[in-house]
Write a protein that holds these residues in place. Structure first.
Motif: not given
Length: 425
Positions: A35-55
């Motif tokens: 598990t990695l911890s990440v700080w991000a905001w608004n429209i960036n969140v769905p993108v990194i969530e999607k990347a995590a699912e793919m990874f």
């Protein structure tokens, strides 16, 4: 003896509980390690969530703990963590272009050197030069490029047509101002909606396209340069000719663009997402053309906005963080998904994808992404330094003085003096 026996029994019980036969402790430890911890905001969140699912498809058990933190709050937290030698920071954090150099200069050991992990050698040519320079210190890269803000002029096609203005004929800022005069005379509509006292974004675009900024390459204050004076002269003209509507704040600006009070917005590509999201009923009424040049044949490329991901040197999972962020920043699929969320990726390997040549109905069937992709390689590097916020404050004050009729060169000279005083305190 009885007391000793009780203590011994308790120790045995504790050991048995820690080593339990059900494997729960081992699973929890394994889960934490994935598990990695990440700080991000608004429209960036769905993108990194999607990347995590793919990874996670190739890394079973991988998870992200995303803390959505808005700006400027996130920077206060990052600064506090950096001052505490990384204490309290996440494994990965999102940092905007204009903040990054300040952190690198002030806390050079706080972020993982990506060049030592092979990122620069393997991937540097996949990103525009201005972006990789921004992320570099002493020849090494310290951040993963994410979105960019290649600039253009968003304009109301319907208003331009009604006023008889050909957007394709606008090649210089002088042409732009002349078009503004026609808009005012024919429709009584403002050309721009610059928030004169609070936002110098258009001035910054003009600096950037001329290859200069608040500071020169050595970090010296450069507000009085010839390029800076030229840019501020344009701001003054827009104001003195009655071509700018002083719209204060984001909501007023977007509202003015939507209701026709203002006909254009020189801005980064990210504005496309804001327009389509907040004024969805205006399909076909918007278009985009490249920034006007300072002189005929001059550079029309500049950048406004953008962000990057960085790994904390204090992370206990540097290898996992690097592997995930390398995937995130170089995956065509992830970056194309970012586009769907209104972000313009820096990754140039996707610029040949069909989406970039497709006509966009909202923007009068223009293939606007091709235009932005073509411009991004010509964006000059900007030396933000760690004193960006102070310089922006003084530049905005100079903009206010110029808009009030004061000589732009003198206004910038005063701004440079004030900035020097603040820097030397």
């Amino acid at each position: 003896m009885k007391r000793a026996s009780i203590i011994f029994a308790l120790l045995l019980f504790a050991l048995a509980a820690c080593s339990g036969n059900d494997g729960s402790s081992e699973q929890n430890e394994s889960g934490d390690n994935n598990t990695l911890s990440v700080w991000a905001w608004n429209i960036n969140v769905p993108v990194i969530e999607k990347a995590a699912e793919m990874f996670a498809e190739d890394h079973p058990g991988f998870e992200l703990n995303i803390v959505e933190t808005g700006t400027p709050d996130v920077y206060q937290k990052i600064t506090t963590g950096l001052q505490a030698k990384g204490e309290g920071l996440p494994d990965v954090m999102l940092v905007e272009d204009d903040r990054l150099q300040g952190y690198l200069n002030s806390f050079p050991e706080a972020f993982v050197n990506l060049s030592e992990k092979g990122f620069a050698e393997d991937h540097m040519d996949k990103f525009p030069e201005y972006k990789t320079e921004l992320l570099s210190k002493d020849g090494d890269m310290y951040g993963f490029p994410f979105d960019s803000g290649p600039a253009g002029v968003f304009y109301r096609v319907d208003l331009f047509e009604e006023a008889g203005i050909d957007a394709n004929a606008i090649e210089t800022w002088d042409d732009f101002i002349e078009a503004g005069k026609v808009l005012r005379e024919e429709l009584d509509v403002a050309l721009t909606g610059i928030d004169i006292n609070n936002d110098d974004g258009v001035y910054r675009l003009m600096l950037n396209q001329q290859g200069t900024f608040y500071f020169d390459e050595e970090g010296n204050v450069d507000l009085t340069s010839e390029e800076s004076v030229k840019a501020m002269n344009v701001i003054q003209q827009l104001s003195e000719e009655g071509l700018n509507e002083n719209l204060v704040g984001w909501d007023a600006w977007i509202g003015g663009l939507a209701n026709g009070t203002v006909a254009t917005a020189p801005s980064g590509a990210w504005l496309s997402g804001s327009l389509t999201g907040q004024a969805p009923d205006m399909e076909g009424q918007w278009g985009v053309f490249p920034l006007p040049a300072m002189e005929e044949g001059g550079n029309r490329a500049a950048n406004l906005g953008g962000s990057n991901y960085m790994i904390s040197s204090n992370s206990e999972k540097v290898d996992l963080a690097y592997e995930f962020m390398e995937f995130f920043s170089t995956s065509d699929e992830v970056q194309l998904f970012a586009m769907e969320n209104g972000l313009f990726p820096s990754l140039n390997t996707i610029y040949t994808e069909d989406v970039f040549s497709e006509e966009v109905a909202y923007f009068n069937d223009q293939p606007i992404w091709t235009m932005f992709a073509d411009l991004i390689e010509d964006v000059p590097y900007a030396n933000y330094t760690g004193d960006y916020s102070l310089a922006r404050d003084e530049a905005t004050k100079a903009q206010s003085r110029a808009a009030d009729g004061n000589d732009p060169a003198e206004a910038l000279e005063e701004a440079a003096k004030q900035l020097e005083n603040r820097l030397n305190k």
